[in-house]
Write a protein that holds these residues in place. Structure first.
Motif, PDB file in Angstrom:
ATOM      1  N   VAL A 167       0.835  -1.200   0.000  1.00 13.51           N
ATOM      2  CA  VAL A 167       0.000   0.000   0.000  1.00 13.51           C
ATOM      3  C   VAL A 167       0.873   1.255   0.000  1.00 13.51           C
ATOM      4  O   VAL A 167       0.618   2.218  -0.729  1.00 13.51           O
ATOM      5  N   ILE A 168       1.915   1.251   0.803  1.00 14.24           N
ATOM      6  CA  ILE A 168       2.826   2.400   0.840  1.00 14.24           C
ATOM      7  C   ILE A 168       3.517   2.577  -0.511  1.00 14.24           C
ATOM      8  O   ILE A 168       3.675   3.706  -0.997  1.00 14.24           O
ATOM      9  N   LYS A 169       3.886   1.487  -1.155  1.00 13.74           N
ATOM     10  CA  LYS A 169       4.486   1.576  -2.488  1.00 13.74           C
ATOM     11  C   LYS A 169       3.510   2.186  -3.487  1.00 13.74           C
ATOM     12  O   LYS A 169       3.888   3.035  -4.311  1.00 13.74           O
ATOM     13  N   ALA A 170       2.240   1.785  -3.409  1.00 17.29           N
ATOM     14  CA  ALA A 170       1.230   2.348  -4.313  1.00 17.29           C
ATOM     15  C   ALA A 170       1.077   3.851  -4.096  1.00 17.29           C
ATOM     16  O   ALA A 170       0.923   4.618  -5.066  1.00 17.29           O
ATOM     17  N   ILE A 171       1.138   4.276  -2.851  1.00 16.28           N
ATOM     18  CA  ILE A 171       1.044   5.708  -2.541  1.00 16.28           C
ATOM     19  C   ILE A 171       2.254   6.449  -3.100  1.00 16.28           C
ATOM     20  O   ILE A 171       2.117   7.512  -3.716  1.00 16.28           O
ATOM     21  N   LYS A 172       3.426   5.875  -2.917  1.00 15.15           N
ATOM     22  CA  LYS A 172       4.643   6.506  -3.436  1.00 15.15           C
ATOM     23  C   LYS A 172       4.643   6.539  -4.965  1.00 15.15           C
ATOM     24  O   LYS A 172       5.035   7.542  -5.578  1.00 15.15           O
ATOM     25  N   ASP A 173       4.213   5.445  -5.595  1.00 11.87           N
ATOM     26  CA  ASP A 173       4.168   5.403  -7.059  1.00 11.87           C
ATOM     27  C   ASP A 173       3.248   6.478  -7.611  1.00 11.87           C
ATOM     28  O   ASP A 173       3.490   7.034  -8.683  1.00 11.87           O
ATOM     29  N   ALA A 174       2.186   6.767  -6.862  1.00 16.88           N
ATOM     30  CA  ALA A 174       1.234   7.804  -7.284  1.00 16.88           C
ATOM     31  C   ALA A 174       1.686   9.203  -6.870  1.00 16.88           C
ATOM     32  O   ALA A 174       1.014  10.183  -7.190  1.00 16.88           O
ATOM     33  N   LYS A 175       2.815   9.260  -6.151  1.00 16.78           N
ATOM     34  CA  LYS A 175       3.301  10.539  -5.610  1.00 16.78           C
ATOM     35  C   LYS A 175       2.211  11.217  -4.767  1.00 16.78           C
ATOM     36  O   LYS A 175       1.991  12.428  -4.864  1.00 16.78           O
ATOM     37  N   ALA A 176       1.567  10.406  -3.955  1.00 11.98           N
ATOM     38  CA  ALA A 176       0.445  10.880  -3.147  1.00 11.98           C
ATOM     39  C   ALA A 176       0.767  10.881  -1.653  1.00 11.98           C
ATOM     40  O   ALA A 176      -0.132  10.892  -0.818  1.00 11.98           O
ATOM     41  N   GLU A 177       2.057  10.895  -1.332  1.00 14.15           N
ATOM     42  CA  GLU A 177       2.454  10.845   0.084  1.00 14.15           C
ATOM     43  C   GLU A 177       1.890  12.011   0.891  1.00 14.15           C
ATOM     44  O   GLU A 177       1.595  11.876   2.077  1.00 14.15           O
ATOM     45  N   ASP A 178       1.717  13.156   0.244  1.00 16.72           N
ATOM     46  CA  ASP A 178       1.303  14.354   0.968  1.00 16.72           C
ATOM     47  C   ASP A 178      -0.206  14.463   1.131  1.00 16.72           C
ATOM     48  O   ASP A 178      -0.703  15.422   1.708  1.00 16.72           O
ATOM     49  N   VAL A 179      -0.958  13.469   0.616  1.00 13.99           N
ATOM     50  CA  VAL A 179      -2.407  13.455   0.844  1.00 13.99           C
ATOM     51  C   VAL A 179      -2.850  12.151   1.492  1.00 13.99           C
ATOM     52  O   VAL A 179      -4.032  11.802   1.449  1.00 13.99           O
ATOM     53  N   CYS A 180      -1.914  11.442   2.122  1.00 11.20           N
ATOM     54  CA  CYS A 180      -2.253  10.161   2.746  1.00 11.20           C
ATOM     55  C   CYS A 180      -1.707  10.061   4.167  1.00 11.20           C
ATOM     56  O   CYS A 180      -0.575  10.454   4.436  1.00 11.20           O
ATOM     57  N   ILE A 181      -2.533   9.522   5.031  1.00  9.14           N
ATOM     58  CA  ILE A 181      -2.146   9.154   6.386  1.00  9.14           C
ATOM     59  C   ILE A 181      -2.261   7.634   6.484  1.00  9.14           C
ATOM     60  O   ILE A 181      -3.283   7.062   6.089  1.00  9.14           O
ATOM     61  N   ILE A 182      -1.231   6.968   6.969  1.00  5.99           N
ATOM     62  CA  ILE A 182      -1.260   5.520   7.130  1.00  5.99           C
ATOM     63  C   ILE A 182      -1.774   5.181   8.523  1.00  5.99           C
ATOM     64  O   ILE A 182      -1.208   5.625   9.525  1.00  5.99           O
ATOM     65  N   ILE A 183      -2.845   4.414   8.595  1.00  4.70           N
ATOM     66  CA  ILE A 183      -3.392   3.998   9.879  1.00  4.70           C
ATOM     67  C   ILE A 183      -2.626   2.792  10.404  1.00  4.70           C
ATOM     68  O   ILE A 183      -2.420   1.811   9.694  1.00  4.70           O
ATOM     69  N   THR A 184      -2.199   2.879  11.657  1.00  9.35           N
ATOM     70  CA  THR A 184      -1.552   1.755  12.328  1.00  9.35           C
ATOM     71  C   THR A 184      -2.291   1.475  13.627  1.00  9.35           C
ATOM     72  O   THR A 184      -2.883   2.383  14.224  1.00  9.35           O
ATOM     73  N   TYR A 185      -2.229   0.222  14.070  1.00 11.95           N
ATOM     74  CA  TYR A 185      -3.002  -0.184  15.245  1.00 11.95           C
ATOM     75  C   TYR A 185      -2.150  -0.532  16.456  1.00 11.95           C
ATOM     76  O   TYR A 185      -2.676  -0.706  17.552  1.00 11.95           O
ATOM     77  N   ASP A 186      -0.858  -0.657  16.251  1.00 13.35           N
ATOM     78  CA  ASP A 186       0.028  -0.935  17.374  1.00 13.35           C
ATOM     79  C   ASP A 186       1.415  -0.389  17.038  1.00 13.35           C
ATOM     80  O   ASP A 186       1.662   0.087  15.927  1.00 13.35           O
ATOM     81  N   LEU A 187       2.300  -0.472  18.013  1.00 12.70           N
ATOM     82  CA  LEU A 187       3.622   0.124  17.859  1.00 12.70           C
ATOM     83  C   LEU A 187       4.437  -0.576  16.769  1.00 12.70           C
ATOM     84  O   LEU A 187       5.186   0.077  16.028  1.00 12.70           O
ATOM     85  N   LYS A 188       4.273  -1.878  16.645  1.00 12.23           N
ATOM     86  CA  LYS A 188       4.998  -2.615  15.613  1.00 12.23           C
ATOM     87  C   LYS A 188       4.615  -2.126  14.223  1.00 12.23           C
ATOM     88  O   LYS A 188       5.480  -1.877  13.370  1.00 12.23           O
ATOM     89  N   GLN A 189       3.326  -1.956  13.971  1.00  7.11           N
ATOM     90  CA  GLN A 189       2.872  -1.442  12.678  1.00  7.11           C
ATOM     91  C   GLN A 189       3.354  -0.012  12.452  1.00  7.11           C
ATOM     92  O   GLN A 189       3.745   0.351  11.345  1.00  7.11           O
ATOM     93  N   ALA A 190       3.324   0.803  13.495  1.00  5.13           N
ATOM     94  CA  ALA A 190       3.770   2.186  13.367  1.00  5.13           C
ATOM     95  C   ALA A 190       5.251   2.256  13.004  1.00  5.13           C
ATOM     96  O   ALA A 190       5.663   3.037  12.142  1.00  5.13           O
ATOM     97  N   LYS A 191       6.049   1.430  13.673  1.00  4.60           N
ATOM     98  CA  LYS A 191       7.490   1.434  13.394  1.00  4.60           C
ATOM     99  C   LYS A 191       7.795   0.948  11.980  1.00  4.60           C
ATOM    100  O   LYS A 191       8.660   1.506  11.294  1.00  4.60           O
TER     101      LYS A 191
END
Length: 258
Positions: A131-155
């Protein structure tokens, strides 16, 4: 966006629209046309759910199956996108609409063109990296927030995308302390404080560390506001909450205009 969504420079919308819009007649959840419709009426960000088809396409869908939200049946992972796009999306009242399951890349492109922020919930069956790769490929990093549910996912999300905004779990002092010692800069964080009201001291602690906080009113708190009056949304914001994640965006927007 890292600057816009900092507490000390807060220009973020106060409304996060759950699943892109729910309980709207003729407008289904996780649908691009629904996001467009809601966005024409208010300033908000849009929480969406990303799933993966049999042929590796990323699409918007909350459930593992399409039974509830379309006029089709079966698991998303067992069908190709060509198969899925034959079905029509169904709204929360059972009405079959003319809208189809959208590709994530199409929603990213629209959001980028219109400077609309998406809060991206990644289903368990989908690797975070894809999913992060798809966001980067679209150059959409500045309009996306990645939801994480725990510290492992956040890191792991921070390691993959150190310049992106993350929604992190900050429901209590223990979780907030873990975030503060995680090595993730606070400028990358929005703290989701859960779907129950916390003591305002939690919000103050987050603000002291320059972190915006979001309360999930979706579910019981939305029902409470519907039953007792929408002024509750203003009351909750006055406690120090910065954003409300809601299934009732039009009610919240109307209350905030008062």
């Amino acid at each position: 966006m890292l600057e816009t969504f900092r507490y000390t420079n807060n220009k973020a919308p106060k409304i996060s629209v759950h699943r892109g819009g729910k309980s709207i007649k003729n407008y289904p959840e996780n649908c691009l046309e629904t996001i467009q419709y809601v966005n024409a009426n208010m300033d908000a960000i849009y929480e969406i759910d990303v799933a993966k088809t049999k042929d590796g396409k990323l699409v918007l869908m909350h459930d593992n199956s399409i039974d509830r939200t379309t006029n089709g049946t079966g698991l998303v992972m067992n069908q190709t996108y060509s198969q899925l796009k034959e079905y029509n999306l169904v709204d929360d009242f059972g009405n079959v609409t003319k809208f189809r399951i959208p590709l994530f890349e199409d929603v990213l492109e629209w959001s980028k063109q219109n400077n609309v922020v998406l809060s991206v919930d990644i289903k368990r069956s989908v690797p975070q990296s894809e999913v992060i790769k798809a966001i980067k490929d679209a150059k959409a990093e500045d309009v996306c927030i990645i939801i994480t549910y725990d510290l492992k996912q956040a890191k792991s999300a921070f390691a993959l995308a150190p310049d992106m905004m993350l929604s992190v779990s900050g429901r209590n002092d223990r979780e907030v302390e873990a975030l503060l010692t995680s090595g993730i800069p606070t400028k990358n964080m929005i703290a989701f404080t859960g779907t129950r009201l916390s003591d305002k001291s939690l919000f103050e602690k987050l603000h002291d560390n320059d972190i915006l906080c979001m309360l999930g009113t979706l579910g019981n708190l939305d029902k409470r506001a519907e039953a007792r009056g929408d002024k509750l949304y203003s009351d909750w914001l006055n406690l120090g909450i910065d954003m409300l994640a809601t299934d009732r965006p039009f009610a919240v927007a109307k209350e905030l205009k008062k």
